[in-house]
Design an enzyme around this catalytic site. Structure first.
Site, short mmCIF file in Angstrom:
data_model
loop_
_atom_site.label_atom_id
_atom_site.label_comp_id
_atom_site.label_asym_id
_atom_site.label_seq_id
_atom_site.Cartn_x
_atom_site.Cartn_y
_atom_site.Cartn_z
N ASN A 10 -6.64 0.34 -1.50
CA ASN A 10 -6.27 1.66 -0.97
C ASN A 10 -4.77 1.83 -1.21
O ASN A 10 -3.96 1.30 -0.46
CB ASN A 10 -6.59 1.72 0.53
CG ASN A 10 -6.16 3.04 1.14
OD1 ASN A 10 -5.98 4.03 0.43
ND2 ASN A 10 -6.01 3.07 2.46
N TRP A 11 -4.45 2.58 -2.26
CA TRP A 11 -3.04 2.72 -2.62
C TRP A 11 -2.29 3.68 -1.70
O TRP A 11 -1.08 3.79 -1.79
CB TRP A 11 -2.92 3.18 -4.08
CG TRP A 11 -3.17 2.07 -5.06
CD1 TRP A 11 -3.55 0.79 -4.78
CD2 TRP A 11 -3.03 2.15 -6.49
NE1 TRP A 11 -3.66 0.07 -5.94
CE2 TRP A 11 -3.35 0.87 -7.01
CE3 TRP A 11 -2.68 3.16 -7.38
CZ2 TRP A 11 -3.32 0.60 -8.37
CZ3 TRP A 11 -2.65 2.88 -8.74
CH2 TRP A 11 -2.96 1.62 -9.23
N LYS A 12 -3.02 4.40 -0.86
CA LYS A 12 -2.40 5.43 0.00
C LYS A 12 -1.53 6.33 -0.90
O LYS A 12 -1.88 6.53 -2.06
CB LYS A 12 -1.61 4.77 1.13
CG LYS A 12 -2.45 3.70 1.85
CD LYS A 12 -1.88 3.24 3.14
CE LYS A 12 -2.79 2.17 3.72
NZ LYS A 12 -2.45 1.76 5.07
N HIS A 95 -10.35 7.18 7.55
CA HIS A 95 -9.28 6.18 7.66
C HIS A 95 -8.41 6.52 8.87
O HIS A 95 -8.20 7.70 9.18
CB HIS A 95 -8.45 6.19 6.37
CG HIS A 95 -7.47 5.06 6.32
ND1 HIS A 95 -6.27 5.11 6.97
CD2 HIS A 95 -7.55 3.83 5.73
CE1 HIS A 95 -5.63 3.95 6.77
NE2 HIS A 95 -6.38 3.17 6.03
N GLU A 97 -5.36 6.63 9.32
CA GLU A 97 -4.23 7.54 9.06
C GLU A 97 -4.71 8.99 8.99
O GLU A 97 -3.99 9.90 9.40
CB GLU A 97 -3.50 7.11 7.77
CG GLU A 97 -2.69 5.84 8.00
CD GLU A 97 -2.57 4.93 6.79
OE1 GLU A 97 -2.76 5.40 5.65
OE2 GLU A 97 -2.27 3.73 6.99
N GLU A 167 -11.21 -1.64 10.65
CA GLU A 167 -9.77 -1.82 10.54
C GLU A 167 -9.12 -1.60 11.91
O GLU A 167 -8.92 -0.44 12.32
CB GLU A 167 -9.17 -0.78 9.60
CG GLU A 167 -9.67 -0.85 8.18
CD GLU A 167 -8.68 -0.17 7.26
OE1 GLU A 167 -7.94 -0.87 6.58
OE2 GLU A 167 -8.61 1.07 7.27
N GLY A 173 -0.93 -2.19 8.17
CA GLY A 173 0.46 -2.04 7.75
C GLY A 173 1.46 -2.75 8.65
O GLY A 173 2.66 -2.51 8.56
N SER A 212 -3.65 -5.59 7.00
CA SER A 212 -2.72 -6.66 6.61
C SER A 212 -3.40 -7.84 5.92
O SER A 212 -2.98 -8.99 6.08
CB SER A 212 -1.91 -7.13 7.83
OG SER A 212 -1.12 -6.06 8.33
N GLY A 233 -4.50 -2.55 1.68
CA GLY A 233 -3.46 -1.52 1.51
C GLY A 233 -2.29 -2.09 0.74
O GLY A 233 -2.32 -2.21 -0.48
N GLY A 234 -1.24 -2.47 1.47
CA GLY A 234 0.02 -2.93 0.86
C GLY A 234 -0.16 -3.95 -0.25
O GLY A 234 0.43 -3.83 -1.33
P1 PGA Z 1 -2.68 -2.70 4.95
O1 PGA Z 1 -3.50 -1.34 4.92
O2 PGA Z 1 -3.43 -3.70 4.12
O3 PGA Z 1 -1.34 -2.34 4.32
O4 PGA Z 1 -2.56 -3.12 6.37
C1 PGA Z 1 -4.87 -1.37 5.15
C2 PGA Z 1 -5.41 0.03 4.98
O5 PGA Z 1 -5.45 0.55 3.87
O6 PGA Z 1 -5.80 0.63 5.96
#
Ligand code: PGA
Length: 251
Positions: A10-12, A95, A97, A167, A173, A212, A233-234
């Site tokens: 998930n590159w956001k 998600h 966010e 999640e 994050g 994470s 994510g990251g």
């Molecule tokens: P993260 O993000 O791995 O940076 O915590 C997870 C996500 O995409 O929700």
């Protein structure tokens, strides 16, 4: 029975064509188990290029969001049919966010899940509790309500074509991942909740963990019996690290 294994990037709102090019070149060469889907979810403008650059049978495209409507005067929105045209197979819905920053409610997420299924896209339906829900012992009630809203809309049978991403919000994050034991316990709860309605679906549905996850902590998470992969994510923005995660998961 072996469930499908999934590693999702998930590159956001990060990344660019260079990252896409580098990631594609690397991933096109990896050898993955046949029941693993590696899902790359860049922002919408990169989907067309990603379709051209990703050559590997097990590496597929996903979108990070989608409109609940089929088509119409909805400026700035992207429909399920448009995603289908670009060979997108999965779509991340609900998600945290989207829920917190864009006020997506349980009922809106349920509608999006229905719209995605109607277009033969596989929803990656995201759920997760806040830190205060966990400390006050409300995790199970909170997650049940999120799942029940979608069951009420589409019925349990349609969960045959859904992937759940668990999640915990406090882990996204933050660098503070859930311990493998805590994640496993929660995944087992989610499966048991579904099993009350349909044991077969509960047994077959992939439930992936996010929050994470990185190359160092993924192995123990992926070893848990009810964890079928990760939503990354990251760590999915770093080619070396993401490749290591993909190579760690067993099919
Ligand atoms: P993260 O993000 O791995 O940076 O915590 C997870 C996500 O995409 O929700």
């Amino acid at each position: 029975m072996t469930r499908k294994a999934i590693v999702l990037a998930n590159w956001k709102m990060h990344g660019n064509l260079t990252l896409l090019q580098n990631m594609s070149e690397r991933l096109n060469r990896i050898i993955t188990p046949s029941n693993l889907d590696v899902i790359i979810c860049p922002s919408f403008p990169y989907l067309m290029s990603a379709k051209q650059m990703l050559m590997h049978d097990n590496i597929v495209l996903g979108a990070q969001n989608m409109s609940e409507f089929k088509a119409g005067a909805y400026t700035g929105e992207v429909s399920a049919d448009m995603l289908k045209e670009l060979a997108v197979k999965y779509v991340v819905l609900g998600h945290s966010e989207r829920r917190s920053l864009y006020h997506e409610t349980n009922s809106l997420v349920a509608l999006k899940v229905e719209t995605a299924l109607n277009a033969q896209l596989t929803p990656i339906f995201c759920i997760g509790e806040r830190e205060e829900d966990r400390t006050s012992g409300q995790t199970e009630a909170f997650l049940s309500a999120q799942i029940q809203a979608v069951i009420d809309k589409i019925g349990i049978e349609k969960f045959n074509d859904v992937v759940i991403a668990y999640e915990p919000l406090w882990a996204i994050g933050t660098g503070k991942t859930a311990s493998p034991e805590l994640a496993q316990e929660t995944h087992r709860f989610i499966r048991a909740f579904l099993a009350e309605l349909d044991t077969d679906i509960a047994r077959k549905i992939p439930i992936i963990y996010g929050g994470s996850v990185n190359a160092n902590n993924c192995e123990k998470l992926f070893q848990q019996p009810d964890i079928d992969g990760g939503l990354i994510g990251g760590a999915s923005l770093n080619v070396d690290e993401f490749e290591r995660i993909c190579l760690t998961i067993k099919g």
